[in-house]
Design a protein around this motif. Structure first.
Motif, mmCIF file in Angstrom:
data_model
loop_
_atom_site.group_PDB
_atom_site.id
_atom_site.type_symbol
_atom_site.label_atom_id
_atom_site.label_comp_id
_atom_site.label_asym_id
_atom_site.label_seq_id
_atom_site.Cartn_x
_atom_site.Cartn_y
_atom_site.Cartn_z
ATOM 1 N N UNK A 122 0.828 -1.204 0.000
ATOM 2 C CA UNK A 122 0.000 0.000 0.000
ATOM 3 C C UNK A 122 0.866 1.261 0.000
ATOM 4 N N UNK A 123 1.981 1.217 0.727
ATOM 5 C CA UNK A 123 2.897 2.369 0.736
ATOM 6 C C UNK A 123 3.540 2.560 -0.633
ATOM 7 N N UNK A 124 3.851 1.440 -1.302
ATOM 8 C CA UNK A 124 4.409 1.522 -2.651
ATOM 9 C C UNK A 124 3.396 2.140 -3.616
ATOM 10 N N UNK A 125 2.130 1.768 -3.397
ATOM 11 C CA UNK A 125 1.053 2.327 -4.218
ATOM 12 C C UNK A 125 0.967 3.841 -4.031
ATOM 13 N N UNK A 126 1.189 4.288 -2.798
ATOM 14 C CA UNK A 126 1.179 5.729 -2.520
ATOM 15 C C UNK A 126 2.334 6.431 -3.225
ATOM 16 N N UNK A 127 3.519 5.818 -3.178
ATOM 17 C CA UNK A 127 4.684 6.418 -3.839
ATOM 18 C C UNK A 127 4.462 6.529 -5.340
ATOM 19 N N UNK A 128 3.859 5.496 -5.917
ATOM 20 C CA UNK A 128 3.572 5.536 -7.361
ATOM 21 C C UNK A 128 2.586 6.656 -7.680
ATOM 22 N N UNK A 129 1.596 6.849 -6.777
ATOM 23 C CA UNK A 129 0.619 7.921 -6.993
ATOM 24 C C UNK A 129 1.284 9.286 -6.921
ATOM 25 N N UNK A 130 2.256 9.446 -6.034
ATOM 26 C CA UNK A 130 2.968 10.715 -5.912
ATOM 27 C C UNK A 130 3.751 11.024 -7.186
ATOM 28 N N UNK A 131 4.289 9.968 -7.822
ATOM 29 C CA UNK A 131 5.138 10.163 -8.987
ATOM 30 C C UNK A 131 4.343 10.349 -10.273
ATOM 31 N N UNK A 136 -5.532 13.509 -5.610
ATOM 32 C CA UNK A 136 -6.672 12.641 -5.280
ATOM 33 C C UNK A 136 -6.209 11.213 -5.051
ATOM 34 N N UNK A 137 -5.346 10.721 -5.949
ATOM 35 C CA UNK A 137 -4.879 9.343 -5.842
ATOM 36 C C UNK A 137 -3.990 9.142 -4.609
ATOM 37 N N UNK A 138 -3.208 10.154 -4.265
ATOM 38 C CA UNK A 138 -2.365 10.076 -3.063
ATOM 39 C C UNK A 138 -3.241 9.984 -1.814
ATOM 40 N N UNK A 140 -6.320 8.896 -1.679
ATOM 41 C CA UNK A 140 -6.974 7.587 -1.673
ATOM 42 C C UNK A 140 -6.036 6.509 -1.121
ATOM 43 N N UNK A 141 -4.782 6.563 -1.524
ATOM 44 C CA UNK A 141 -3.807 5.577 -1.064
ATOM 45 C C UNK A 141 -3.572 5.684 0.447
ATOM 46 N N UNK A 142 -3.482 6.906 0.935
ATOM 47 C CA UNK A 142 -3.305 7.123 2.373
ATOM 48 C C UNK A 142 -4.498 6.594 3.161
ATOM 49 N N UNK A 143 -5.691 6.873 2.665
ATOM 50 C CA UNK A 143 -6.904 6.434 3.352
ATOM 51 C C UNK A 143 -7.020 4.914 3.337
ATOM 52 N N UNK A 144 -6.579 4.301 2.225
ATOM 53 C CA UNK A 144 -6.603 2.842 2.147
ATOM 54 C C UNK A 144 -5.675 2.227 3.195
ATOM 55 N N UNK A 145 -4.537 2.839 3.417
ATOM 56 C CA UNK A 145 -3.626 2.365 4.468
ATOM 57 C C UNK A 145 -4.266 2.482 5.847
ATOM 58 N N UNK A 146 -4.916 3.617 6.107
ATOM 59 C CA UNK A 146 -5.534 3.847 7.415
ATOM 60 C C UNK A 146 -6.646 2.843 7.673
ATOM 61 N N UNK A 147 -7.449 2.563 6.662
ATOM 62 C CA UNK A 147 -8.559 1.629 6.843
ATOM 63 C C UNK A 147 -8.066 0.202 7.006
ATOM 64 N N UNK A 148 -6.995 -0.127 6.335
ATOM 65 C CA UNK A 148 -6.420 -1.463 6.545
ATOM 66 C C UNK A 148 -5.866 -1.578 7.969
ATOM 67 N N UNK A 149 -5.198 -0.519 8.437
ATOM 68 C CA UNK A 149 -4.664 -0.522 9.803
ATOM 69 C C UNK A 149 -5.784 -0.627 10.828
ATOM 70 N N UNK A 163 -3.829 9.893 11.449
ATOM 71 C CA UNK A 163 -3.182 11.195 11.668
ATOM 72 C C UNK A 163 -2.503 11.675 10.390
ATOM 73 N N UNK A 164 -1.904 10.742 9.661
ATOM 74 C CA UNK A 164 -1.240 11.096 8.405
ATOM 75 C C UNK A 164 -2.254 11.537 7.360
ATOM 76 N N UNK A 165 -3.453 10.922 7.381
ATOM 77 C CA UNK A 165 -4.504 11.340 6.441
ATOM 78 C C UNK A 165 -4.953 12.764 6.755
#
Length: 428
Positions: A122-131, A136-138, A140-149, A163-165
């Motif tokens: 999921x963190x890799x997915x966030x990095x790809x979205x940043x690049x 919006x995609x960044x 979404x990726x952050x929120x997906x990490x929070x919900x999984x946690x 907190x990061x979201x």
């Protein structure tokens, strides 16, 4: 991108708006779109396991509260199953409830490793979205990490992820409120009432500045349950009764549980006329009365002045209070207040009444009633006195004007004391 996370959006920058543009209000995360995790119904099942293990409920009371006999197996499978897979929570319950037939530490460690890989993905997915994608995609990726946690990791890891979201740039106030409410559920699920209250306070301040009606309405329910945990029953009652026709927080509690919280809190504070109008004859409450017959019987018995049925209903309500994670910490307080309410309503109808007659009305013995009344009178909860020799209870209702006069004198004394203290500080 999943439908659940695709609703996250950002605020437009000033350069992207025109002077004639209308401020955009994005849709709220309703019960259908809000994150399912942490599952608050699972939190209720865990609570029931704990009270059974702690002997706060016996088997008969558990049956009255509709506990499943295979509740332990259900919870084990749910926490370790594919849907949740929370090794941290499993370890905690395994130790607390002394589970014997449970997953080994090696099996739990393999789940830890699996979740570590998932988070890295999921963190890799966030990095790809940043690049290669946009904000919006960044988000979404952050929120997906929070919900999984929130679903599969520990409380601290989940709160850190949310907190990061919330701290992300350009995040709209509406979505910050949604994230704070989801994070507050994480804190509530794990019993961190202080953190829960802090998060809801942040969300309330944001909602006051620019939250839409639906978010403010849902936030009232979240705040009300937080107030119940803090034993601010009167504050919770006002919020709950206000949301009874617009409840949309199925991710927090079921509608029948919400109605129970509404009735239990408001029966202690609403006047009889409003109790009849808003609770007994309320169409929303009547729609679920068959699901909560004991609580309905309690409020009807009080209104009908059937005090024997009222005390019997109280006996049946007590296991329901203990079985609920929001009401259990205050079950003793609520039962005491229900006793005071019944005795006060009865005594308000008489200038004097014999102990024997009152005991018959409540279906209890005179010695028991004498003990209860004497305690409440000594504590100042009932304005009456007991003539033990004559076996009579005499009411001593204060005159309204005299009571107001005494209050004015007390408040005046407090004000003078504060002025004197302020004068001493100014002199210095």
């Amino acid at each position: 991108m999943s439908e659940e996370t695709s609703s996250m959006d950002v605020e437009e920058t000033p350069e992207e708006t025109t002077t004639t543009a209308v401020k955009k209000v994005e849709p709220s995360a309703s019960a259908e779109t809000a994150s399912k995790y942490p599952d608050m119904s699972l939190a209720q099942r865990i609570h029931r396991l704990v009270v059974l293990h702690s002997k706060l409920l016996n088997e008969d009371e558990a049956a009255a509260a509709k506990h499943s006999k295979d509740l332990t197996d259900v919870v084990k499978k749910e926490i370790a199953g594919d849907d949740v897979e929370n090794p941290s929570l499993y370890r905690h319950l395994k130790s607390t409830l002394q589970w014997e037939d449970a997953l080994s530490e090696e099996e739990l460690k393999s789940l830890d490793d699996k979740h570590k890989e998932t988070m890295e993905s999921l963190e890799k997915k966030e990095e790809e979205a940043k690049e290669s994608a946009g904000d919006m995609e960044v988000l979404d990726a952050k929120l997906e990490q929070a919900r999984f946690a929130a679903k599969s990791l520990s409380k601290d890891e989940a709160i850190e992820a949310y907190d990061k979201v919330v701290s992300l740039p350009k995040l709209s106030s509406g979505k910050k409120i949604d994230a704070l409410m989801e994070c507050s559920r994480v804190a509530s699920f794990h019993g961190d009432d202080k953190k829960n209250a802090e998060l809801l306070d942040q969300a309330t301040k944001l909602a006051a500045d620019g939250g839409d009606w639906d978010r403010r309405n849902r936030l009232k329910v979240y705040t009300a349950l937080s107030k119940i945990l803090a034993r601010d029953i009167k504050g919770a009652a006002a919020l709950l009764i206000d949301c009874i026709a617009t409840f949309s927080c199925g991710e927090l509690c079921s509608y029948s549980d919400f109605i129970v919280y509404t009735i239990i809190s408001n029966i202690l504070h609403l006047p009889r006329t409003e109790l009849k109008e808003k609770i007994i004859d309320g169409p929303e409450i009547l729609s679920v009365k068959n699901d909560i017959p004991v609580v309905i019987r309690l409020v009807n018995a009080l209104y009908d002045c059937d005090y024997k049925a009222y005390l019997h209903a109280m006996v049946d309500v007590q296991p329901i209070l203990v079985a609920d994670r929001f009401l259990q910490p205050h079950s003793g307080y609520i039962m005491r207040e229900l006793h005071v309410l019944g005795y006060k309503q009865f005594l308000d109808s008489y200038k004097s009444v014999t102990l024997e007659s009152m005991a018959q009305s409540f279906g209890v013995g005179t010695d028991f009633l004498d003990l209860q009344l004497s305690r409440f009178i000594a504590a100042g909860r009932l304005t009456a006195k007991i003539d033990k020799f004559g076996g009579v209870v005499e009411t001593n209702r204060p005159d309204l004007k005299n009571a107001q006069y005494r209050d004015m004198i007390q408040q005046g004394d407090l004000l003078l004391n504060r002025i004197q203290k302020l004068a001493r500080v100014v002199d210095l």
